[in-house]
Structures are given as structure tokens and as C-alpha cells.
Design a protein around this motif. Structure first.
Motif, PDB file in Angstrom:
ATOM      1  N   ARG A 121       0.837  -1.209   0.000  1.00  0.00           N
ATOM      2  CA  ARG A 121       0.000   0.000   0.000  1.00  0.00           C
ATOM      3  C   ARG A 121       0.872   1.260   0.000  1.00  0.00           C
ATOM      4  N   CYS A 122       1.954   1.221   0.774  1.00  0.00           N
ATOM      5  CA  CYS A 122       2.865   2.370   0.802  1.00  0.00           C
ATOM      6  C   CYS A 122       3.537   2.567  -0.557  1.00  0.00           C
ATOM      7  N   GLU A 123       3.891   1.455  -1.220  1.00  0.00           N
ATOM      8  CA  GLU A 123       4.471   1.566  -2.563  1.00  0.00           C
ATOM      9  C   GLU A 123       3.480   2.201  -3.530  1.00  0.00           C
ATOM     10  N   LYS A 124       2.249   1.734  -3.488  1.00  0.00           N
ATOM     11  CA  LYS A 124       1.246   2.214  -4.441  1.00  0.00           C
ATOM     12  C   LYS A 124       0.943   3.690  -4.238  1.00  0.00           C
ATOM     13  N   ARG A 125       0.914   4.148  -2.989  1.00  0.00           N
ATOM     14  CA  ARG A 125       0.590   5.545  -2.702  1.00  0.00           C
ATOM     15  C   ARG A 125       1.841   6.409  -2.527  1.00  0.00           C
ATOM     16  N   ARG A 126       3.013   5.794  -2.747  1.00  0.00           N
ATOM     17  CA  ARG A 126       4.298   6.496  -2.621  1.00  0.00           C
ATOM     18  C   ARG A 126       4.454   7.124  -1.229  1.00  0.00           C
ATOM     19  N   ILE A 127       4.134   6.325  -0.224  1.00  0.00           N
ATOM     20  CA  ILE A 127       4.268   6.749   1.171  1.00  0.00           C
ATOM     21  C   ILE A 127       5.552   6.152   1.737  1.00  0.00           C
ATOM     22  N   PRO A 128       6.421   6.934   2.358  1.00  0.00           N
ATOM     23  CA  PRO A 128       7.631   6.370   2.971  1.00  0.00           C
ATOM     24  C   PRO A 128       7.274   5.351   4.054  1.00  0.00           C
ATOM     25  N   PHE A 129       7.936   4.209   4.024  1.00  0.00           N
ATOM     26  CA  PHE A 129       7.732   3.157   5.021  1.00  0.00           C
ATOM     27  C   PHE A 129       9.085   2.868   5.660  1.00  0.00           C
ATOM     28  N   ASP A 130       9.318   3.500   6.812  1.00  0.00           N
ATOM     29  CA  ASP A 130      10.594   3.393   7.511  1.00  0.00           C
ATOM     30  C   ASP A 130      10.525   2.244   8.505  1.00  0.00           C
ATOM     31  N   ILE A 131      11.258   1.167   8.240  1.00  0.00           N
ATOM     32  CA  ILE A 131      11.219  -0.002   9.121  1.00  0.00           C
ATOM     33  C   ILE A 131      12.373   0.010  10.116  1.00  0.00           C
ATOM     34  N   ARG A 132      13.106   1.123  10.170  1.00  0.00           N
ATOM     35  CA  ARG A 132      14.176   1.257  11.152  1.00  0.00           C
ATOM     36  C   ARG A 132      14.067   2.587  11.887  1.00  0.00           C
ATOM     37  N   ALA A 133      12.850   3.001  12.149  1.00  0.00           N
ATOM     38  CA  ALA A 133      12.631   4.250  12.868  1.00  0.00           C
ATOM     39  C   ALA A 133      12.939   4.056  14.351  1.00  0.00           C
ATOM     40  N   LYS A 134      13.090   5.150  15.061  1.00  0.00           N
ATOM     41  CA  LYS A 134      13.289   5.089  16.502  1.00  0.00           C
ATOM     42  C   LYS A 134      11.975   4.683  17.168  1.00  0.00           C
ATOM     43  N   PRO A 135      12.019   3.915  18.258  1.00  0.00           N
ATOM     44  CA  PRO A 135      10.780   3.526  18.955  1.00  0.00           C
ATOM     45  C   PRO A 135       9.989   4.762  19.372  1.00  0.00           C
ATOM     46  N   PHE A 136       8.666   4.706  19.180  1.00  0.00           N
ATOM     47  CA  PHE A 136       7.805   5.840  19.522  1.00  0.00           C
ATOM     48  C   PHE A 136       6.952   5.441  20.719  1.00  0.00           C
ATOM     49  N   PHE A 137       7.021   6.237  21.786  1.00  0.00           N
ATOM     50  CA  PHE A 137       6.322   5.897  23.029  1.00  0.00           C
ATOM     51  C   PHE A 137       5.115   6.803  23.285  1.00  0.00           C
ATOM     52  N   GLY A 138       4.801   7.680  22.334  1.00  0.00           N
ATOM     53  CA  GLY A 138       3.647   8.544  22.495  1.00  0.00           C
ATOM     54  C   GLY A 138       2.352   7.831  22.117  1.00  0.00           C
ATOM     55  N   GLY A 139       1.264   8.581  22.150  1.00  0.00           N
ATOM     56  CA  GLY A 139      -0.046   8.004  21.830  1.00  0.00           C
ATOM     57  C   GLY A 139      -0.597   8.524  20.525  1.00  0.00           C
ATOM     58  N   SER A 140      -1.774   8.019  20.182  1.00  0.00           N
ATOM     59  CA  SER A 140      -2.451   8.487  18.969  1.00  0.00           C
ATOM     60  C   SER A 140      -2.909   9.931  19.142  1.00  0.00           C
ATOM     61  N   LYS A 141      -3.182  10.603  18.018  1.00  0.00           N
ATOM     62  CA  LYS A 141      -3.499  12.028  18.069  1.00  0.00           C
ATOM     63  C   LYS A 141      -4.563  12.362  17.027  1.00  0.00           C
ATOM     64  N   ASN A 142      -5.642  12.976  17.488  1.00  0.00           N
ATOM     65  CA  ASN A 142      -6.723  13.504  16.619  1.00  0.00           C
ATOM     66  C   ASN A 142      -7.314  12.430  15.698  1.00  0.00           C
ATOM     67  N   VAL A 143      -7.434  11.196  16.199  1.00  0.00           N
ATOM     68  CA  VAL A 143      -7.981  10.128  15.364  1.00  0.00           C
ATOM     69  C   VAL A 143      -9.062   9.335  16.086  1.00  0.00           C
ATOM     70  N   LYS A 144      -9.473   9.740  17.279  1.00  0.00           N
ATOM     71  CA  LYS A 144     -10.482   8.988  18.024  1.00  0.00           C
ATOM     72  C   LYS A 144     -11.853   9.129  17.362  1.00  0.00           C
ATOM     73  N   VAL A 145     -12.554   8.003  17.272  1.00  0.00           N
ATOM     74  CA  VAL A 145     -13.910   7.994  16.730  1.00  0.00           C
ATOM     75  C   VAL A 145     -14.804   7.219  17.682  1.00  0.00           C
ATOM     76  N   ARG A 146     -16.098   7.442  17.569  1.00  0.00           N
ATOM     77  CA  ARG A 146     -17.035   6.724  18.406  1.00  0.00           C
ATOM     78  C   ARG A 146     -17.170   5.292  17.914  1.00  0.00           C
ATOM     79  N   ARG A 147     -17.416   4.423  18.870  1.00  0.00           N
ATOM     80  CA  ARG A 147     -17.573   2.999  18.523  1.00  0.00           C
ATOM     81  C   ARG A 147     -18.883   2.788  17.769  1.00  0.00           C
TER      82      ARG A 147
END
Length: 336
Positions: free
Chosen positions: A310-336
Motif C-alpha cells: 500500500r505504501c508503494e502504491k501511494r508512494r508513502i515512505p515506510f521506515d522499518i528502522r525508525a526510533k521507537p515511539f512511546f507517544g499516543g495516537s493524536k486527533n484520530v479517536k472515533v465513536r464505537r
């Protein structure tokens, strides 16, 4: 024209000694110390306390022992690449290959022996594995990680010159379309494996907290420590969730809520070296989910391949050696 100097990756004897010390320490310091305290308790021999001690200390000791054992295997890795040959050595053996013997350079989530990890494989004409090593076997220092990256890039460049990486920019898309057409519209789902760990922590540590709280050698201080780790078990139960992805959306769910992003909003996908976290980043949005090392095996390989395609098709960078991220999600919460 002078040829480039060989690239070499090896580990120092100090790293090997440290791994052996870890193995011995796991058994002596944890299991031995807890058993000594149990048998020399002021209350005398208490079979229930000793059995609980053996169970808890055994789990701790095994966890540290397993990590130290893996480190011992890792310190056996040796890589050397030059213009003529590529040498791969692990504690399981050593193999030197000419470049004309190598027809593909791939990554799998299991070794030929069935071990989990991020295994880099050199394959021959008949797609057989000629040599294999875990990509994470170079994580002890920044210099070793950098050198392993250089060797990987060198391997790809040599195979590119030989004409064996012609379609590397669309490789994931091609593999996915062989498995399942991109237009199928079917959603993929993976689930985390936190649940059993949470239940195990709760079942083992709550009784320990109770007995320690009322034990003369324990008291509220020790009991509170067990309660803290039991609370982590409850957190893991809540964090146990699922990642659901299709051609249009990315959705993560857990007891803490549901997060969703459109693929059109995703500008980068990042995964850390150990596969512990997976992040879908947008301009002002972000979904953070546990990485593949925390997923159940069902659907794991298909999900990783789909994300890469999917990243290839949409030309989205897919970094598989990024630094570990310990934060949370942001501005994406939706109702169940």
C-alpha cells in the motif's frame, strides 16, 4: 581503479562475556536468591509460598535467560562484504558466497529453523536459502547498526548491478497481487497478544501482593510493589486490541477506544527496529499501534506485505528502522 575496501561487522569479546554473565546471573541472582529466602523464612517451611516463589522467580529467570541466550547467539554474527565475496557467519555455521551465486536478498519473519525475528536471507537460483541472519543481530551499538545498514545497501547494489533487483521499487506490490488482488477490497486484521500476559500477571501477582502485605518480612511496601505490577496486567488487558486495514482506511481498536485514519491522510508509516511499535503519521494526526513483534501470528505476514504494498502504491515512505515511539495516537479517536 582501486576497489572499495571491504565492509566488515563483528562483535567484541566483551559483548560475548556480558551475554554469558547475563545467563549465569539470571539463574543465580533471581531464582537462587528467591528460593534461599523462601527456605529461610522466619515462619519456617511454607510449601505454598515456596511454590509461588518458584513460579514467579522461574518466569523472571527464564525471561532474562532467554534474552541473554539470544544475545549470546547474536554475538556470534560476523559479516564481511567485498567486491568478490560475501561471508556470513553465525554460531550455527559459516558460509562464503560469490556474488554470482546470489539471486535474491529477502526478509522473513521466521528463520529456516522457525525462530521469530527479522531474518535476512540470501537465496540461490532455485530460491533456496544459502545464508541467513537476523537483522536485529547488529543492535548493540550505533556503529554496528550503521555498518549493518551499509552491508545491506552494498548487497542490494551488487545484485542491482547483476540485474537481480529490477523491480525492487514495486516488489511488495507484485508479491501482494500474486497473493491477492489489490482491488479485492477485503480488510486485513491482526490482533495483539497482550491478553495472556495480562491475565498471567494478575493471577500470579495479586496473591503475591496479598501474602507479602501480611508477611512479617514483606509488609505494605513489598505488597505495593506486587500491586503495581498487577496493575500493569490490567493495563495490558485493556491495551489488547486489533489493527484493521483495507484499501481506504486504517483502524485500531482496544478497550481504550477506536482510532481511524484514511490512507489519503497518511504521509508516513514508521516501525522501530525491534517491531515494537507501528505509527501511521499524518499532517496533524497519528495512529500508534503495537508493532509486529506484539502481534499474534495469524495474519501477521499478510498484514506486513499489504502495508508495504500500500505504501508503494501511494508512494508513502515506510521506515522499518525508525526510533521507537512511546507517544499516543493524536486527533484520530472515533465513536464505537
Amino acid at each position: 581503479m582501486a576497489s572499495a575496501p571491504p565492509l566488515e561487522l563483528k562483535f567484541s569479546p566483551l559483548q560475548q562475556i556480558f551475554s554469558l554473565v547475563g545467563i549465569i546471573g539470571a539463574l543465580v541472582w533471581y531464582l537462587g536468591r528467591f528460593l534461599w529466602n523462601a527456605f529461610h523464612s522466619p515462619r519456617g517451611f511454607d510449601a505454598t509460598l515456596i511454590m509461588m516463589t518458584i513460579a514467579i522467580a522461574g518466569l523472571i529467570a527464564w525471561s532474562i535467560y532467554d534474552s541473554a541466550r539470544r544475545m549470546w547467539l547474536e554475538t556470534g554474527l560476523y559479516l564481511r562484504a567485498d567486491e568478490e565475496t560475501l561471508t556470513v557467519a553465525t554460531r550455527l555455521g559459516r558460509r562464503s558466497l560469490r556474488w554470482d551465486e546470489i539471486y535474491a536478498f529477502t526478509m522473513e519473519d521466521k528463520s529456516t529453523r522457525g525462530e521469530d525475528g527479522y531474518w535476512l536471507s540470501l537465496r540461490g537460483r532455485e530460491n533456496e536459502v544459502l545464508a541467513q541472519w537476523d537483522r536485529n543481530w547488529c543492535r548493540f551499538s550505533g556503529g554496528q547498526i550503521k555498518r549493518c545498514d551499509e552491508i545491506e545497501a552494498f548487497i542490494k547494489q551488487k545484485l542491482r548491478v547483476l540485474g537481480r533487483l529490477k523491480d525492487e521499487k514495486t516488489e511488495a506490490t507484485r508479491l501482494w497481487e500474486q497473493l491477492k488482488p489489490m482491488s479485492s477490497g477485503e480488510a486485513l486484521e491482526v490482533k495483539t497478544n497482550y491478553g495472556w500476559i495480562g491475565w498471567l500477571a494478575i493471577i500470579l501477582l495479586l496473591p503475591c501482593a496479598f501474602f507479602s502485605w501480611h508477611h512479617p518480612t514483606g509488609g505494605p511496601f513489598v505488597g505495593s510493589g506486587f500491586l503495581f505490577f498487577a496493575a500493569i496486567g490490567f493495563y495490558l488487558l485493556g491495551a489488547d486490541g486489533a489493527l484493521r486495514v483495507n484499501e481506504e482506511t486504517v483502524e485500531a481498536t482496544s478497550a481504550f477506544g477506536r482510532s481511524r485514519m484514511e490512507w489519503s491522510e497518511v504521509v508516513a508509516v514508521k516501525m522501530d527496529e525491534q517491531g515494537g511499535s507501528l505509527t501511521f503519521e499524518g499532517v496533524d494526526k497519528r495512529i500508534v499501534f503495537s508493532g509486529p513483534s506484539c502481534w499474534k501470528n495469524a495474519g501477521k505476514a499478510e498484514m506486513l506485505l499489504f502495508l508495504a504494498a500500500r505504501c508503494e502504491k501511494r508512494r508513502i515512505p515506510f521506515d522499518i528502522r525508525a526510533k521507537p515511539f512511546f507517544g499516543g495516537s493524536k486527533n484520530v479517536k472515533v465513536r464505537r
